[in-house]
Every structure is written in structure tokens, then in C-alpha cells.
Design a protein around this motif. Structure first.
Motif, mmCIF file in Angstrom:
data_model
loop_
_atom_site.group_PDB
_atom_site.id
_atom_site.type_symbol
_atom_site.label_atom_id
_atom_site.label_comp_id
_atom_site.label_asym_id
_atom_site.label_seq_id
_atom_site.Cartn_x
_atom_site.Cartn_y
_atom_site.Cartn_z
ATOM 1 N N PRO A 166 3.747 -1.233 2.007
ATOM 2 C CA PRO A 166 3.942 -0.890 0.587
ATOM 3 C C PRO A 166 2.664 -0.904 -0.240
ATOM 4 C CG PRO A 166 5.612 -2.463 1.340
ATOM 5 C CD PRO A 166 4.591 -2.364 2.422
ATOM 6 N N ASN A 167 1.741 -1.832 0.029
ATOM 7 C CA ASN A 167 0.602 -2.029 -0.865
ATOM 8 C C ASN A 167 -0.726 -1.547 -0.299
ATOM 9 O OD1 ASN A 167 2.294 -3.365 -2.793
ATOM 10 N ND2 ASN A 167 2.221 -5.199 -1.503
ATOM 11 N N CYS A 168 -0.682 -0.725 0.752
ATOM 12 C CA CYS A 168 -1.920 -0.253 1.367
ATOM 13 C C CYS A 168 -2.087 1.250 1.150
ATOM 14 C CB CYS A 168 -1.918 -0.542 2.870
ATOM 15 S SG CYS A 168 -1.971 -2.305 3.264
ATOM 16 N N VAL A 195 -17.046 -10.084 2.140
ATOM 17 C CA VAL A 195 -15.699 -10.190 2.699
ATOM 18 C C VAL A 195 -14.833 -9.133 2.030
ATOM 19 C CG1 VAL A 195 -13.713 -11.680 3.124
ATOM 20 C CG2 VAL A 195 -16.021 -12.671 3.019
ATOM 21 N N THR A 196 -14.153 -8.337 2.835
ATOM 22 C CA THR A 196 -13.288 -7.295 2.287
ATOM 23 C C THR A 196 -12.038 -7.161 3.140
ATOM 24 O OG1 THR A 196 -13.248 -4.986 1.519
ATOM 25 C CG2 THR A 196 -14.385 -5.429 3.588
ATOM 26 N N ILE A 197 -11.003 -6.597 2.571
ATOM 27 C CA ILE A 197 -9.705 -6.503 3.241
ATOM 28 C C ILE A 197 -9.673 -5.249 4.108
ATOM 29 C CG2 ILE A 197 -7.217 -6.271 2.873
ATOM 30 C CD1 ILE A 197 -7.589 -7.749 0.224
ATOM 31 N N PRO A 198 -9.207 -5.373 5.347
ATOM 32 C CA PRO A 198 -9.145 -4.203 6.232
ATOM 33 C C PRO A 198 -7.920 -3.351 5.956
ATOM 34 C CG PRO A 198 -8.371 -6.129 7.409
ATOM 35 C CD PRO A 198 -8.811 -6.604 6.052
ATOM 36 N N PRO A 199 -7.912 -2.111 6.429
ATOM 37 C CA PRO A 199 -6.707 -1.280 6.372
ATOM 38 C C PRO A 199 -5.669 -1.803 7.359
ATOM 39 C CG PRO A 199 -8.408 -0.180 7.631
ATOM 40 C CD PRO A 199 -9.032 -1.418 7.068
ATOM 41 N N PRO A 200 -4.440 -1.270 7.341
ATOM 42 C CA PRO A 200 -3.410 -1.744 8.275
ATOM 43 C C PRO A 200 -3.859 -1.661 9.730
ATOM 44 C CG PRO A 200 -2.422 -0.363 6.599
ATOM 45 C CD PRO A 200 -3.907 -0.257 6.416
ATOM 46 N N LEU A 201 -3.521 -2.703 10.489
ATOM 47 C CA LEU A 201 -3.843 -2.766 11.904
ATOM 48 C C LEU A 201 -2.590 -2.492 12.718
ATOM 49 C CD1 LEU A 201 -5.924 -6.084 11.925
ATOM 50 C CD2 LEU A 201 -6.804 -3.761 11.699
ATOM 51 N N VAL A 202 -2.734 -1.747 13.793
ATOM 52 C CA VAL A 202 -1.629 -1.566 14.734
ATOM 53 C C VAL A 202 -2.148 -1.863 16.136
ATOM 54 C CG1 VAL A 202 -0.373 0.120 13.341
ATOM 55 C CG2 VAL A 202 -2.070 0.918 14.997
ATOM 56 N N PRO A 244 -0.512 -5.497 7.792
ATOM 57 C CA PRO A 244 0.397 -6.537 7.326
ATOM 58 C C PRO A 244 1.858 -6.263 7.720
ATOM 59 C CG PRO A 244 -1.052 -5.782 5.557
ATOM 60 C CD PRO A 244 -1.191 -4.814 6.677
ATOM 61 N N PHE A 245 2.642 -7.341 7.737
ATOM 62 C CA PHE A 245 4.045 -7.221 8.102
ATOM 63 C C PHE A 245 4.827 -6.509 6.993
ATOM 64 C CE2 PHE A 245 2.924 -11.332 10.387
ATOM 65 C CZ PHE A 245 2.666 -10.689 11.580
ATOM 66 N N GLN A 246 6.098 -6.277 7.277
ATOM 67 C CA GLN A 246 7.037 -5.673 6.332
ATOM 68 C C GLN A 246 6.727 -4.207 6.067
ATOM 69 O OE1 GLN A 246 6.927 -8.311 2.920
ATOM 70 N NE2 GLN A 246 8.309 -9.778 3.887
ATOM 71 N N GLY A 247 6.059 -3.556 7.019
ATOM 72 C CA GLY A 247 5.851 -2.126 6.922
ATOM 73 C C GLY A 247 6.991 -1.362 7.579
ATOM 74 N N SER A 248 6.872 -0.044 7.570
ATOM 75 C CA SER A 248 7.915 0.814 8.118
ATOM 76 C C SER A 248 7.303 1.798 9.107
ATOM 77 C CB SER A 248 8.613 1.576 6.983
ATOM 78 O OG SER A 248 9.623 2.426 7.500
ATOM 79 N N TRP A 249 7.990 1.992 10.248
ATOM 80 C CA TRP A 249 7.514 2.863 11.319
ATOM 81 C C TRP A 249 8.274 4.188 11.299
ATOM 82 C CZ3 TRP A 249 3.576 1.264 14.579
ATOM 83 C CH2 TRP A 249 3.256 -0.103 14.558
ATOM 84 N N THR A 250 7.572 5.271 11.559
ATOM 85 C CA THR A 250 8.198 6.586 11.693
ATOM 86 C C THR A 250 7.569 7.329 12.854
ATOM 87 O OG1 THR A 250 6.620 7.560 10.110
ATOM 88 C CG2 THR A 250 8.740 6.814 9.234
ATOM 89 N N GLY A 251 8.362 8.209 13.473
ATOM 90 C CA GLY A 251 7.836 9.021 14.567
ATOM 91 C C GLY A 251 8.855 9.174 15.677
ATOM 92 N N PRO A 252 8.559 10.025 16.654
ATOM 93 C CA PRO A 252 9.479 10.248 17.770
ATOM 94 C C PRO A 252 9.736 8.960 18.546
ATOM 95 C CG PRO A 252 7.753 11.915 17.732
ATOM 96 C CD PRO A 252 7.364 10.876 16.743
ATOM 97 N N GLY A 253 10.990 8.722 18.901
ATOM 98 C CA GLY A 253 11.343 7.568 19.714
ATOM 99 C C GLY A 253 11.561 6.288 18.947
ATOM 100 N N ILE A 254 11.347 6.271 17.612
ATOM 101 C CA ILE A 254 11.567 5.069 16.813
ATOM 102 C C ILE A 254 13.067 4.932 16.526
ATOM 103 C CG2 ILE A 254 11.157 3.937 14.602
ATOM 104 C CD1 ILE A 254 8.755 3.848 16.410
ATOM 105 N N THR A 255 13.644 3.825 16.965
ATOM 106 C CA THR A 255 15.073 3.586 16.756
ATOM 107 C C THR A 255 15.340 2.548 15.688
ATOM 108 O OG1 THR A 255 15.135 1.925 18.522
ATOM 109 C CG2 THR A 255 15.581 4.216 19.145
ATOM 110 N N ASP A 256 14.327 1.751 15.326
ATOM 111 C CA ASP A 256 14.456 0.768 14.247
ATOM 112 C C ASP A 256 13.148 0.784 13.466
ATOM 113 O OD1 ASP A 256 14.421 -1.625 12.674
ATOM 114 O OD2 ASP A 256 16.008 -2.445 13.932
#
Length: 360
Positions: free
Chosen positions: A260-262, A199-206, A225-237
């Protein structure tokens, strides 16, 4: 529902027929590049050749895509490297028979790897088992950025704790929190060939996003995981992951999700389609004198990467009736009715209406 028929190197799509109240094999999936392996030969006689890629040894349905493992697939002169074939459902027409839309191979192509002996998929992440028969097995973590799994990266290569044949990767599974990988004949403190589940932890899923029309309203992306941050064209929040197709504009946009922790970040490509043209060639209203005899040509401007669908309406207020086999930008007609042409690209649709009247 899917049924694998790996004895014949085919995978069938079985769907339920609501009218006949039964399951029916409607479509067949095959590989575009079947192997031609020597199966049997008697000295002095021609050999018997067949595809021994074991296409269909593993199958996974994820939304509108089907993933098919072929662990015995050869890569040029390297035997039994393995491969994963990807099939997509047309977003407008549904499933159909055919060959793959993309294919995934391991980065290191070694003999007897058996990549694809098992697989599982969740959002943008795939875990692929490679239970080798003559050395320690492996499992590979593959991620895609695009909705159709054409732009992939092999992120991780996993193995067990032993250095002998262990069938590591014989079965694999994943959820949003863990990878599960079996090693069924691994010797451990429980005994010889007792087996182990890693059993191992996966990388961030989108969550993958299909192509979207530029006219659509803004919506929130999903990352874990939640509490991440999005960047890129068209991101308003950045925290909610709100994406605006209109702000991003037409094109293919790369969006990133960082937690933060990945160590790894999630990457996503979103294709925003511009509206196709619905510009008529000629008049929208035409008068003909001999209904049923005199024909008139209805046409819209030519453009690339679109589909056309014609229909007609006998009287205003009636439903439009689909004109069979009318799939080009032009229609030659002698019907004095209203004619509608719908024009589609990857995710947008527009229409225009022609009126053909009888001369008074």
C-alpha cells in the motif's frame, strides 16, 4: 567460502573436503571479456598490457549465485565504467569453474564511475557502490525479475549531500528494512572529512524462485514489506501469495507484489517446466544371445534442452549404479541387466527402464 584474488583478476571458490578435512580451492571464476589495458610503457619500447579491471574488488555470495565487482572494467572506449559479473551454481551439479552467466552495467556509462567498487545482495535487490575518485560517488539500486539475474532494471541512483569527491558508495550494505551507504571523506558538521553513513528505505523485496516443475504442489511466495497483494498467472491467494505451477502452466510467468505505501512494486518471473519425454525408441525388453559380445542399442526419443544419465542394476532390489560418461539419449550395451535412463530439464526429471536379458 569464497576468496578473491583481484591481483590476478580471478575469484576462487574454496570448499571444505569432508574426507580430507581441509579447505580446497576447487573452482576459479573469470570474466569472459578481460580488458587489455596499457599498464606501463617506456618511450620507444613496446608497452606492457594487462587486465586492470580489478575483477574481484568486491564479492558477494547469495545462495547459489556469486556476484563479482570489477570497478575498473572498460566499456568499449570508456575507461573504468565498472561492471558486476554473475555466476550461478548448477542446481544439479554444483559449482564449477567458468565465466559469468550474466553481466550488469550501469545505465549511464561514464568514465571513472567505478561501478562495482562495493556491493551487497538480498533476494531480488542489489545495491552497488561506485566510489569515484574525481567526483561525488554514487550508489545504484538494481533489481532482477528472474532467478539468474539476466533480466535486471536499475531502479535508483543515489548520491550524498555534497557536490565534491566524497567516496560515496565506498561500502554498501542492505537488510530488508534499510540500505546503508558510506561516504568516508564527506565533510559535515562533525568536521572536515569526518565521513557519513547514509540510511535509506529500500523498495519492496521479493524472494527469487528457481525454475519449478509443473507437477509440484502450490506454495507461498515471499514479499516484504508484509501485507502486500500478489497478482499474476497461477496466483490462487492474493494475500498469501499462493502460486500453483499446474494452474499457471508451462512457461515463464510474471508475478507482481504491490504494497500500500510503496511507490515501486516487486516483480518476479517464475519459470514452470513441462515434464520431459521418457518415450523409448524400440522395445523396453531385449534378448541377446551372446552376453558380453552381442551389443544392443537402447534409446529414447530426441528432445531439446534436456540432460541424460544412465545407470544399471545387476539384480532386482540392488541399487542402480551410475554408468560413467553416459550422457546421451542412447546407450550401446552388451550387459544383460536392467538399464535406467534419467532425463532432466531445468526442474523436472523422469526416467524409463530397459531390460536386457540373456537368451534362454
Amino acid at each position: 567460502m569464497i576468496v578473491s584474488s583481484d591481483g590476478y583478476n580471478k575469484v576462487g571458490i574454496i570448499e571444505f573436503d569432508n574426507q580430507q578435512k581441509k579447505w580446497t580451492w576447487n573452482h576459479t571464476l573469470t570474466a569472459s571479456d578481460p580488458d587489455n589495458d596499457l599498464i606501463f610503457q617506456v618511450p620507444g619500447w613496446p608497452g606492457i598490457f594487462a587486465d586492470a579491471s580489478f575483477f574481484g574488488a568486491s564479492v558477494e555470495l547469495d545462495g547459489d549465485k556469486i556476484f563479482v565487482g570489477a570497478p575498473g572494467k572498460n566499456d568499449l572506449s570508456i575507461n573504468d565504467v565498472g561492471a558486476i559479473y554473475v555466476y550461478k551454481r548448477d542446481l544439479r551439479r554444483g559449482w564449477s569453474s567458468g565465466t559469468e552467466s550474466s553481466k550488469i552495467l550501469p545505465v549511464n556509462k561514464l568514465i571513472n564511475t567505478y561501478f562495482g567498487s562495493s556491493l551487497d545482495v538480498l533476494n531480488n535487490t542489489m545495491v552497488v557502490g561506485a566510489a569515484s575518485l574525481d567526483r561525488p560517488g554514487k550508489a545504484f539500486v538494481v533489481q532482477t525479475q528472474d532467478y539468474f539475474w539476466k533480466n535486471t532494471i536499475q531502479l535508483l541512483e543515489l548520491s550524498g549531500d555534497t557536490f565534491v569527491t566524497d567516496y560515496f558508495g565506498y561500502e554498501v550494505s542492505l537488510d530488508k528494512d534499510n540500505f546503508f551507504i558510506t561516504s568516508p571523506i564527506e565533510t559535515n558538521k562533525s568536521g572536515a572529512n569526518a565521513g557519513t553513513v547514509y540510511v535509506t528505505i529500500p523498495p519492496p523485496l521479493v524472494k527469487l524462485e528457481p525454475p519449478i516443475c509443473i507437477t509440484e504442489t502450490a506454495y507461498n511466495l515471499f514479499g516484504y514489506p508484509f501485507q502486500g497483494s500478489w497478482t499474476g498467472p497461477g496466483i490462487t491467494d492474493a494475500l498469501k501469495g499462493t502460486f500453483s505451477p499446474q494452474l499457471a502452466g508451462a512457461g515463464i510467468h510474471r508475478i507482481s507484489y504491490k504494497t500500500p505505501n510503496c511507490l515501486y512494486e516487486g516483480n518476479l518471473q517464475i519459470e514452470v517446466s513441462a515434464l520431459p519425454l521418457a518415450t523409448p525408441e524400440g522395445n523396453l525388453q531385449t534378448v541377446i544371445c551372446d552376453v558380453g559380445k552381442t551389443a544392443t542399442l537402447l534409446s529414447v526419443v530426441d528432445q531439446a534442452n534436456v540432460q541424460y544419465k544412465w545407470s544399471f542394476q545387476e539384480k532386482v532390489g540392488d541399487n542402480f549404479v551410475l554408468a560413467s560418461n553416459e550422457t546421451t539419449r542412447q546407450r550401446n550395451t552388451n550387459q544383460a541387466v536392467r538399464h535406467r535412463v534419467d532425463i532432466f530439464n531445468a526442474s523436472c526429471s523422469v526416467f524409463t527402464i530397459f531390460t536386457v536379458e540373456k537368451e534362454k
